[in-house]
Structure formats: structure tokens, C-alpha cells
Design a protein around this motif. Structure first.
Motif, PDB file in Angstrom:
ATOM      1  N   UNK A 165       0.850  -1.197   0.000  1.00 17.46           N
ATOM      2  CA  UNK A 165       0.000   0.000   0.000  1.00 17.46           C
ATOM      3  C   UNK A 165       0.882   1.241   0.000  1.00 17.46           C
ATOM      4  N   UNK A 166       0.370   2.295  -0.612  1.00 13.58           N
ATOM      5  CA  UNK A 166       1.005   3.611  -0.516  1.00 13.58           C
ATOM      6  C   UNK A 166      -0.003   4.575   0.099  1.00 13.58           C
ATOM      7  N   UNK A 167       0.490   5.415   0.987  1.00 12.85           N
ATOM      8  CA  UNK A 167      -0.341   6.470   1.578  1.00 12.85           C
ATOM      9  C   UNK A 167       0.222   7.808   1.122  1.00 12.85           C
ATOM     10  N   UNK A 168      -0.623   8.618   0.483  1.00 14.89           N
ATOM     11  CA  UNK A 168      -0.212   9.939   0.016  1.00 14.89           C
ATOM     12  C   UNK A 168      -0.970  11.007   0.785  1.00 14.89           C
ATOM     13  N   UNK A 169      -0.253  11.990   1.276  1.00 16.66           N
ATOM     14  CA  UNK A 169      -0.905  13.145   1.868  1.00 16.66           C
ATOM     15  C   UNK A 169      -0.708  14.335   0.936  1.00 16.66           C
ATOM     16  N   UNK A 170      -1.809  14.992   0.594  1.00 12.34           N
ATOM     17  CA  UNK A 170      -1.787  16.209  -0.215  1.00 12.34           C
ATOM     18  C   UNK A 170      -2.313  17.296   0.704  1.00 12.34           C
ATOM     19  N   UNK A 171      -1.431  18.010   1.333  1.00 11.70           N
ATOM     20  CA  UNK A 171      -1.842  18.997   2.324  1.00 11.70           C
ATOM     21  C   UNK A 171      -0.893  20.171   2.324  1.00 11.70           C
ATOM     22  N   UNK A 172      -0.375  20.537   3.494  1.00 14.56           N
ATOM     23  CA  UNK A 172       0.610  21.611   3.573  1.00 14.56           C
ATOM     24  C   UNK A 172       1.800  21.300   2.676  1.00 14.56           C
ATOM     25  N   UNK A 173       2.183  20.050   2.631  1.00 18.67           N
ATOM     26  CA  UNK A 173       3.171  19.536   1.687  1.00 18.67           C
ATOM     27  C   UNK A 173       2.596  18.300   1.036  1.00 18.67           C
ATOM     28  N   UNK A 174       3.407  17.609   0.268  1.00 17.08           N
ATOM     29  CA  UNK A 174       2.992  16.358  -0.365  1.00 17.08           C
ATOM     30  C   UNK A 174       4.033  15.301  -0.025  1.00 17.08           C
ATOM     31  N   UNK A 175       3.572  14.164   0.455  1.00 13.77           N
ATOM     32  CA  UNK A 175       4.469  13.062   0.764  1.00 13.77           C
ATOM     33  C   UNK A 175       3.782  11.741   0.534  1.00 13.77           C
TER      34      UNK A 175
END
Length: 295
Positions: free
Chosen positions: A128-138
């Protein structure tokens, strides 16, 4: 008792849990991420309070980054080249864990990936990959149950993407300008359109969503092609915009064109691109789970 800590660019989440139930915290505290001294001081206060009645046996720390998470590195536990003022080269783990507890240290998104794989949207999957698109992207990646990380990489947030034909924004990344983070993170959205992704007016909504969805779908497709991840969890503040997840799903087939591993060829976009399943702070749940692993 276990303590898990997730340090983000804007806030910190601390939690304590029993070793046999890392997904069910018994105490949680949130506070803003300010300067290192004040922030680390509040984390240490929480650890002390969590261990007041019974000793803390292990610590899990999931941090914004990039971070050096290679246990063999002399800089293990350090935040490295972050653009967040005052935080570059901070020995976060060393300053938090002055007692020398058994400790796991990963990036915040890798902690979230672990939390989602074990207790959320990734239940039943092995990768699985978890992506956060918020203050930054990781993006955090777990392959065959094993978290992938070391000296701060992989760092998918700075992936270079094809420009959308309707997008004339130069990008806001201080390193690369128009990388994924420079085009899709919250500050980029605000700088380009003057509002956050949940507040686009009717005349702007469709085009803005098409631009954002194109870039986020490119990221997801690249991650699936390179890792074989069965699911990509899309989280973070930008992804809270109603309808954006569906727009990303709609953009994926045109990118894939029928090409890709089983996660794409045998599943509909809604089976690959999913919303977070841990109801609150998957990063801190993952940090607790990694702490439990040490026992």
C-alpha cells in the motif's frame, strides 16, 4: 504502555496505547507545530504523563521530513532538508527520546501507510502507498508488509509531472518550482487560485479540479507502476475537497490506457484509489504499531 507521536508541518499528535491494542489509544493530545524547542518540550511532557502510572515500554515517532530513518546512519532520527523554518538538521528522535527507550522512527507518511495497511483502508492488502496532499505532499510505501524508507527516500512528493495544458502556474516548491508538491499542495492551491480546494467558486471548480486531479493521478499511477502497490490511500487537507477523489479516479484510466500491474488491470479506479480508513490520525496509529513491533 506505548507512546506514538506524529509530527506534521502544522500540528503534532501524541497518543498512548496498550501494547496489545495500538489502534485504540487511551490518551491523545494535539497541539501546533511551532519552534523545535517548544514543540519537543510538549512531546516530552506527554511522554512523562503517559508513563506516570505505568512505564512507557516503547516509542514510535513519525515525523514530517525528509528524515534520516536509517538506523545505521549517524544522523538517524534527524529531520534533514525540510523547508520548514528552524527545523532543518534537528535531531528530533534524540531530543525526544532522552531516556533511550526502544524507538521506531519513520516519516509521517510512512507511519500513516503502516496505520492504514494494518487497521484502515489497506486491510487485506500486502502492499500500500499512503499519500498526503496537504501543507506539503508526501508518500509512504509499504511493500509485502515492510515499510520502505531509510535516509529520507523515496520522496515522491517532489516527483516531476507533466504539466496540464490549462495550468500556467509556475509552482511554489522552493527547490523545484513545478514538481508535484509545488503544483498540488495547499499553499500552491491558495497561491494559484486564491482559495483552498474546498472553496472553488462554480466558474472555477471544474477546471481547477481537472488540473489537480491530473497531477495527483500521475503520482498514483507512477507509484503503482514502480511499486506494485495494491492500493493508494489519498489523504491530507486538499483531498478533503468534496469530489476531488472522484476526479482523480476519473483521470486515472486515461493515464493508464489499460497498461499496468494487477492493481490497475484487474480493478476499477475506486478499488485502487481510496480514502483513508483510519478515522483519525493514521500516522500516530502507525507509530504506535511500530512501537508495539519492538516488543
Amino acid at each position: 504502555m506505548l507512546v506514538g507521536v506524529e509530527t506534521g508541518g502544522t500540528k503534532v499528535v501524541c497518543a498512548a496505547a496498550r501494547a496489545d491494542a495500538p489502534d485504540r489509544p487511551v490518551a491523545v493530545r494535539r497541539f501546533p507545530t511551532t519552534d523545535p524547542g517548544a514543540t519537543i518540550g510538549r512531546i516530552r511532557e506527554f511522554i512523562a504523563e503517559a508513563g506516570a502510572d505505568e512505564p512507557v515500554e516503547a516509542l514510535g515517532l513519525a515525523s514530517f521530513g525528509p528524515v534520516d530513518a536509517d538506523p545505521s546512519s549517524p544522523r538517524f532520527g534527524t529531520i534533514t532538508t525540510t523547508p520548514k523554518a528552524g527545523w532543518a538538521d534537528v535531531d528530533l528522535l534524540g531530543r525526544v527520546n532522552q531516556e533511550g527507550l526502544p524507538a521506531a522512527f519513520v516519516s509521517d507518511v510512512l507511519g500513516a501507510a503502516v496505520g492504514e495497511l494494518r487497521y484502515g483502508a489497506g486491510r487485506g492488502a500486502s502492499s500500500l502507498a499512503y499519500a498526503t496532499i496537504g501543507t506539503g505532499v508526501g508518500v509512504g510505501i509499504v511493500i509485502d508488509g515492510r515499510p520502505i524508507g531509510g535516509d529520507g527516500w523515496p520522496e515522491v512528493g517532489h516527483l516531476l509531472v507533466r504539466r496540464h495544458p490549462a495550468d500556467r502556474f509556475a509552482g511554489s516548491c522552493p527547490f523545484h518550482g513545478d514538481c508535484l508538491e509545488g503544483l498540488t499542495a495547499g499553499p500552491a492551491v491558495l497561491a494559484r487560485w486564491g482559495v483552498d480546494a474546498s472553496s472553488f467558486p462554480a466558474g472555477l471548480h471544474d477546471e481547477a479540479f481537472a488540473v489537480l486531479a491530473s497531477y495527483i493521478a500521475q503520482m498514483a499511477y507512477s507509484v503503482v507502476l514502480t511499486t506494485g502497490a495494491e492500493k493508494v490511500v489519498l489523504g491530507g487537507g486538499v483531498m478533503l475537497a468534496p469530489g476531488l477523489l472522484d476526479a482523480v479516479r476519473s483521470a486515472l484510466p486515461d493515464l493508464a490506457r489499460g497498461y499496468g500491474p494487477a492493481a490497475l488491470s484487474a480493478a476499477a479506479p475506486e478499488d485502487v484509489l481510496v480514502a483513508p480508513g483510519v478515522p483519525d490520525s493514521p500516522g500516530v496509529v502507525g507509530a504506535l504499531a511500530l512501537a508495539a513491533d519492538l516488543l
